[in-house]
Write an enzyme that holds these catalytic residues in place. Structure first.
Site, mmCIF file in Angstrom:
data_model
loop_
_atom_site.group_PDB
_atom_site.id
_atom_site.type_symbol
_atom_site.label_atom_id
_atom_site.label_comp_id
_atom_site.label_asym_id
_atom_site.label_seq_id
_atom_site.Cartn_x
_atom_site.Cartn_y
_atom_site.Cartn_z
ATOM 1 N N ASP A 118 57.883 -26.283 -4.179
ATOM 2 C CA ASP A 118 57.657 -25.932 -5.581
ATOM 3 C C ASP A 118 58.639 -24.802 -5.944
ATOM 4 O O ASP A 118 59.806 -25.076 -6.236
ATOM 5 C CB ASP A 118 56.179 -25.520 -5.685
ATOM 6 C CG ASP A 118 55.706 -25.168 -7.072
ATOM 7 O OD1 ASP A 118 56.313 -25.614 -8.043
ATOM 8 O OD2 ASP A 118 54.703 -24.440 -7.200
ATOM 9 N N PHE A 167 50.747 -30.586 -11.456
ATOM 10 C CA PHE A 167 49.958 -30.169 -10.298
ATOM 11 C C PHE A 167 49.369 -31.422 -9.655
ATOM 12 O O PHE A 167 48.639 -32.184 -10.287
ATOM 13 C CB PHE A 167 48.849 -29.174 -10.670
ATOM 14 C CG PHE A 167 48.292 -28.541 -9.431
ATOM 15 C CD1 PHE A 167 48.964 -27.505 -8.799
ATOM 16 C CD2 PHE A 167 47.129 -29.033 -8.847
ATOM 17 C CE1 PHE A 167 48.484 -26.954 -7.617
ATOM 18 C CE2 PHE A 167 46.642 -28.483 -7.664
ATOM 19 C CZ PHE A 167 47.327 -27.442 -7.052
ATOM 20 N N ARG A 180 41.941 -33.292 -0.783
ATOM 21 C CA ARG A 180 42.933 -33.594 0.265
ATOM 22 C C ARG A 180 42.791 -35.018 0.794
ATOM 23 O O ARG A 180 43.754 -35.634 1.219
ATOM 24 C CB ARG A 180 42.774 -32.653 1.463
ATOM 25 C CG ARG A 180 43.213 -31.241 1.229
ATOM 26 C CD ARG A 180 43.310 -30.488 2.556
ATOM 27 N NE ARG A 180 43.238 -29.050 2.381
ATOM 28 C CZ ARG A 180 44.278 -28.289 2.047
ATOM 29 N NH1 ARG A 180 45.455 -28.812 1.851
ATOM 30 N NH2 ARG A 180 44.124 -26.982 1.898
HETATM 31 P P1 IMP Z 1 56.178 -22.878 -3.036
HETATM 32 O O1 IMP Z 1 56.197 -21.706 -2.100
HETATM 33 O O2 IMP Z 1 56.013 -22.435 -4.461
HETATM 34 O O3 IMP Z 1 57.355 -23.818 -2.849
HETATM 35 O O4 IMP Z 1 54.852 -23.650 -2.764
HETATM 36 C C1 IMP Z 1 54.655 -24.404 -1.667
HETATM 37 C C2 IMP Z 1 53.193 -24.622 -1.397
HETATM 38 O O5 IMP Z 1 52.378 -24.496 -2.568
HETATM 39 C C3 IMP Z 1 53.006 -26.040 -0.933
HETATM 40 O O6 IMP Z 1 53.156 -26.141 0.454
HETATM 41 C C4 IMP Z 1 51.601 -26.344 -1.390
HETATM 42 O O7 IMP Z 1 50.663 -25.921 -0.433
HETATM 43 C C5 IMP Z 1 51.433 -25.523 -2.644
HETATM 44 N N1 IMP Z 1 51.694 -26.358 -3.853
HETATM 45 C C6 IMP Z 1 52.772 -26.309 -4.671
HETATM 46 N N2 IMP Z 1 52.667 -27.220 -5.664
HETATM 47 C C7 IMP Z 1 51.493 -27.857 -5.451
HETATM 48 C C8 IMP Z 1 50.839 -28.948 -6.128
HETATM 49 O O8 IMP Z 1 51.299 -29.518 -7.131
HETATM 50 N N3 IMP Z 1 49.654 -29.334 -5.593
HETATM 51 C C9 IMP Z 1 49.097 -28.762 -4.482
HETATM 52 N N4 IMP Z 1 49.692 -27.766 -3.826
HETATM 53 C C10 IMP Z 1 50.881 -27.307 -4.305
#
Ligand code: IMP
Length: 194
Positions: A118, A167, A180
């Site tokens: 993300d 999301f 999950r």
């Molecule tokens: P980042 O550090 O912002 O890249 O986020 C990574 C983590 O956030 C992922 O491994 C997920 O656990 C969680 N995450 C990010 N986007 C989503 C989503 O759309 N649904 C569920 N979990 C998410």
């Protein structure tokens, strides 16, 4: 309390929390095809038979389990745990290692397996942490990629699906630990006041 949304196979309970709405994005067959594409791309790269796969808990559990079943049987596995969402639908930005691998990765080919990239902060933190341990190679396979949300640049070597800023839950991905177990990936819409 859960509410039956009345979708899916008759006889199977498909429940959502009050006010939540799920819109299916990828069915189980689409996901299986995506996993096969990723596995083929990984196998096509010259990585050693003793590749160490490092799934990031908990979100990558389904993706990693399916990927491992189609990768060569000699690959090894160890798990990392991180938290950054702290139960909600937006990242706290603070990445915490909740479980470390017990395998030495010095001079090993390592493949980190993520559910979704993300902002990129989690994978950046993990790559920086693991790189200090001097692996021979360090690559990333992610089921999903949300490029429009990126805050830091991160290399994603293998990815099944690029998605817009939604999301997403199911197939290992959660909202506050729910959803999950869904066998498909769906966009989750929350009630307005949440
Ligand atoms: P980042 O550090 O912002 O890249 O986020 C990574 C983590 O956030 C992922 O491994 C997920 O656990 C969680 N995450 C990010 N986007 C989503 C989503 O759309 N649904 C569920 N979990 C998410």
């Amino acid at each position: 309390m859960v509410v039956n949304q009345g979708i899916g196979d008759p006889g199977l309970c498909e429940c959502v929390l009050p006010g939540h709405q799920l819109k299916r994005l990828y069915e189980a067959e689409d996901i299986a095809a995506g996993v096969r594409r990723v596995a083929t791309a990984i196998a096509d790269q010259t990585m050693s038979a003793q590749l160490l796969c490092v799934p990031v808990l908990k979100g990558s559990l389904m993706f990693a389990a399916d990927l491992l079943r189609v990768l060569p049987p000699t690959v090894e596995v160890d798990f990392l745990g991180v938290s950054s969402y702290q139960g909600g639908a937006s990242s706290s930005g603070i990445v915490k290692l909740t479980r470390d691998i017990s395998t030495s990765i010095e001079d090993r080919d390592v493949l980190v397996i993520e559910d979704i990239v993300d902002t990129g902060l989690t994978i950046r933190y993990l790559l920086d942490t693991l790189a200090l341990r001097k692996p021979r190679s360090l690559r990333v396979a992610s089921l999903l990629d949300k490029p429009s949300r990126r805050v830091v640049e991160v290399p994603i070597d293998f990815c099944a699906f690029k998605i817009p800023d939604l999301f997403v839950v199911g197939y290992g991905l959660d909202y506050a630990e729910a959803y999950r177990g869904l066998p498909y990936l769906a966009e989750l819409t929350l009630p307005e006041h949440s």
